[in-house]
Design a protein around this motif. Sequence first.
Motif, PDB file in Angstrom:
ATOM      1  N   ALA A   7       0.859  -1.178   0.000  1.00  8.25           N
ATOM      2  CA  ALA A   7       0.000   0.000   0.000  1.00  8.25           C
ATOM      3  C   ALA A   7       0.895   1.226   0.000  1.00  8.25           C
ATOM      4  CB  ALA A   7      -0.898  -0.003   1.233  1.00  8.25           C
ATOM      5  N   GLY A   8       0.494   2.250  -0.694  1.00 10.02           N
ATOM      6  CA  GLY A   8       1.250   3.501  -0.717  1.00 10.02           C
ATOM      7  C   GLY A   8       0.902   4.353   0.485  1.00 10.02           C
ATOM      8  N   SER A   9       1.050   3.778   1.661  1.00  9.38           N
ATOM      9  CA  SER A   9       0.668   4.430   2.911  1.00  9.38           C
ATOM     10  C   SER A   9       1.560   3.937   4.040  1.00  9.38           C
ATOM     11  CB  SER A   9      -0.789   4.083   3.236  1.00  9.38           C
ATOM     12  OG  SER A   9      -1.142   4.529   4.528  1.00  9.38           O
ATOM     13  N   ASN A  10       1.776   4.792   5.018  1.00  7.24           N
ATOM     14  CA  ASN A  10       2.505   4.363   6.209  1.00  7.24           C
ATOM     15  C   ASN A  10       1.593   4.287   7.432  1.00  7.24           C
ATOM     16  OD1 ASN A  10       2.188   7.112   6.561  1.00  7.24           O
ATOM     17  ND2 ASN A  10       4.258   7.468   7.313  1.00  7.24           N
ATOM     18  N   SER A  11       0.301   4.365   7.215  1.00  4.75           N
ATOM     19  CA  SER A  11      -0.666   4.270   8.312  1.00  4.75           C
ATOM     20  C   SER A  11      -0.720   2.840   8.844  1.00  4.75           C
ATOM     21  CB  SER A  11      -2.055   4.682   7.826  1.00  4.75           C
ATOM     22  OG  SER A  11      -3.032   4.377   8.796  1.00  4.75           O
ATOM     23  N   ASP A  12      -0.754   2.726  10.161  1.00  3.86           N
ATOM     24  CA  ASP A  12      -0.873   1.406  10.785  1.00  3.86           C
ATOM     25  C   ASP A  12      -2.255   0.791  10.568  1.00  3.86           C
ATOM     26  OD1 ASP A  12       1.742   1.513  11.741  1.00  3.86           O
ATOM     27  OD2 ASP A  12       1.141   2.426  13.637  1.00  3.86           O
ATOM     28  N   VAL A  13      -3.241   1.598  10.221  1.00  2.94           N
ATOM     29  CA  VAL A  13      -4.602   1.109   9.975  1.00  2.94           C
ATOM     30  C   VAL A  13      -5.032   1.414   8.534  1.00  2.94           C
ATOM     31  CG1 VAL A  13      -5.319   1.198  12.392  1.00  2.94           C
ATOM     32  CG2 VAL A  13      -5.602   3.227  10.962  1.00  2.94           C
ATOM     33  N   LEU A  76      -2.642   2.744  -3.782  1.00  8.50           N
ATOM     34  CA  LEU A  76      -2.098   4.022  -3.332  1.00  8.50           C
ATOM     35  C   LEU A  76      -3.094   4.791  -2.477  1.00  8.50           C
ATOM     36  CD1 LEU A  76      -0.341   5.188  -6.619  1.00  8.50           C
ATOM     37  CD2 LEU A  76       0.688   4.103  -4.602  1.00  8.50           C
ATOM     38  N   ALA A  77      -2.620   5.255  -1.344  1.00 10.58           N
ATOM     39  CA  ALA A  77      -3.410   6.150  -0.503  1.00 10.58           C
ATOM     40  C   ALA A  77      -3.442   7.519  -1.177  1.00 10.58           C
ATOM     41  CB  ALA A  77      -2.794   6.252   0.882  1.00 10.58           C
ATOM     42  N   GLU A  78      -4.566   8.192  -1.043  1.00 14.81           N
ATOM     43  CA  GLU A  78      -4.711   9.514  -1.644  1.00 14.81           C
ATOM     44  C   GLU A  78      -4.697  10.564  -0.544  1.00 14.81           C
ATOM     45  OE1 GLU A  78      -7.409  10.025  -5.054  1.00 14.81           O
ATOM     46  OE2 GLU A  78      -8.338  11.615  -3.859  1.00 14.81           O
ATOM     47  N   HIS A  79      -3.675  11.400  -0.593  1.00 20.04           N
ATOM     48  CA  HIS A  79      -3.552  12.513   0.347  1.00 20.04           C
ATOM     49  C   HIS A  79      -3.628  13.805  -0.459  1.00 20.04           C
ATOM     50  CE1 HIS A  79      -1.318  10.090   3.703  1.00 20.04           C
ATOM     51  NE2 HIS A  79      -2.381   9.465   3.238  1.00 20.04           N
ATOM     52  N   ASN A  80      -4.686  14.563  -0.281  1.00 15.96           N
ATOM     53  CA  ASN A  80      -4.870  15.819  -1.016  1.00 15.96           C
ATOM     54  C   ASN A  80      -4.740  15.621  -2.524  1.00 15.96           C
ATOM     55  OD1 ASN A  80      -5.282  17.444   1.350  1.00 15.96           O
ATOM     56  ND2 ASN A  80      -3.097  17.172   1.750  1.00 15.96           N
ATOM     57  N   SER A  81      -5.391  14.568  -3.018  1.00 17.41           N
ATOM     58  CA  SER A  81      -5.476  14.245  -4.449  1.00 17.41           C
ATOM     59  C   SER A  81      -4.172  13.752  -5.067  1.00 17.41           C
ATOM     60  CB  SER A  81      -5.998  15.428  -5.262  1.00 17.41           C
ATOM     61  OG  SER A  81      -7.288  15.797  -4.834  1.00 17.41           O
ATOM     62  N   ALA A  82      -3.194  13.380  -4.230  1.00 18.99           N
ATOM     63  CA  ALA A  82      -1.917  12.890  -4.750  1.00 18.99           C
ATOM     64  C   ALA A  82      -1.397  11.780  -3.847  1.00 18.99           C
ATOM     65  CB  ALA A  82      -0.916  14.040  -4.844  1.00 18.99           C
ATOM     66  N   TYR A  83      -0.125  11.382  -4.079  1.00 16.42           N
ATOM     67  CA  TYR A  83       0.504  10.323  -3.291  1.00 16.42           C
ATOM     68  C   TYR A  83       0.651  10.730  -1.834  1.00 16.42           C
ATOM     69  CZ  TYR A  83       2.693   9.635  -7.962  1.00 16.42           C
ATOM     70  OH  TYR A  83       2.947   9.497  -9.292  1.00 16.42           O
ATOM     71  N   SER A  84       0.747   9.746  -0.978  1.00 10.58           N
ATOM     72  CA  SER A  84       1.125  10.019   0.411  1.00 10.58           C
ATOM     73  C   SER A  84       2.598  10.419   0.426  1.00 10.58           C
ATOM     74  CB  SER A  84       0.913   8.781   1.288  1.00 10.58           C
ATOM     75  OG  SER A  84       1.867   7.786   0.986  1.00 10.58           O
ATOM     76  N   ALA A  85       2.999  11.158   1.434  1.00 12.06           N
ATOM     77  CA  ALA A  85       4.407  11.562   1.564  1.00 12.06           C
ATOM     78  C   ALA A  85       5.311  10.338   1.707  1.00 12.06           C
ATOM     79  CB  ALA A  85       4.577  12.495   2.753  1.00 12.06           C
ATOM     80  N   ALA A  86       4.835   9.308   2.399  1.00 14.36           N
ATOM     81  CA  ALA A  86       5.639   8.097   2.598  1.00 14.36           C
ATOM     82  C   ALA A  86       5.964   7.428   1.259  1.00 14.36           C
ATOM     83  CB  ALA A  86       4.907   7.122   3.515  1.00 14.36           C
ATOM     84  N   PHE A  87       4.955   7.272   0.398  1.00 13.36           N
ATOM     85  CA  PHE A  87       5.184   6.670  -0.916  1.00 13.36           C
ATOM     86  C   PHE A  87       6.058   7.577  -1.774  1.00 13.36           C
ATOM     87  CE2 PHE A  87       4.031   6.277  -5.409  1.00 13.36           C
ATOM     88  CZ  PHE A  87       4.407   4.970  -5.641  1.00 13.36           C
TER      89      PHE A  87
END
Length: 179
Positions: A7-13, A76-87
Amino acid sequence: MKILAFAGSNSDVSINKKLVTYVTTFFTGDDVEILDLNDFEMPIYKHERELESGIPQLAKDFAAKIDGSELIIMSLAEHNSAYSAAFKNIFDWISRIRDRKHFGDKPIFLMGTAPGNGGGKNVIEVFMKRAPFSGANVIETFSLPNFRDRFEEGKGITDEQKLDELKSRVQAVKQFFSN
């Protein structure tokens, strides 16, 4: 087949990690490795940092995982219409490794999900625009809007229409490799 999934995310959930993990269950008999971006956390890319210290070993390790795979499945997680900072940070670092395309010309099954109606479509679109320049051969995409209404722990996708769509996309990915 050797499949790399993340996943394009660093969230634990992360709901994207739940989706990508679920989708890998459709690839029984394949060698699937699911990565956690938290295992590849590096300093934020900065040109001066690269000149000082070089490319972090974790970036090289992530690139080696890509290179050792035959298929990449990512949501991919969507953060403000783009990639997460982690990805984006991992992407930035691996883009600096010489003599290789970022995603190694590997076939990619690209997905996204979100709690709202968009279902990650913006981040999928952003990645699709970048893909040709990054050695990303996207062969299929899938978006799951309203994640919490359409996905249940232990069951997976509960919306029959979206489940049928996913199964069709998975079948197309498998067909790609049988040709």
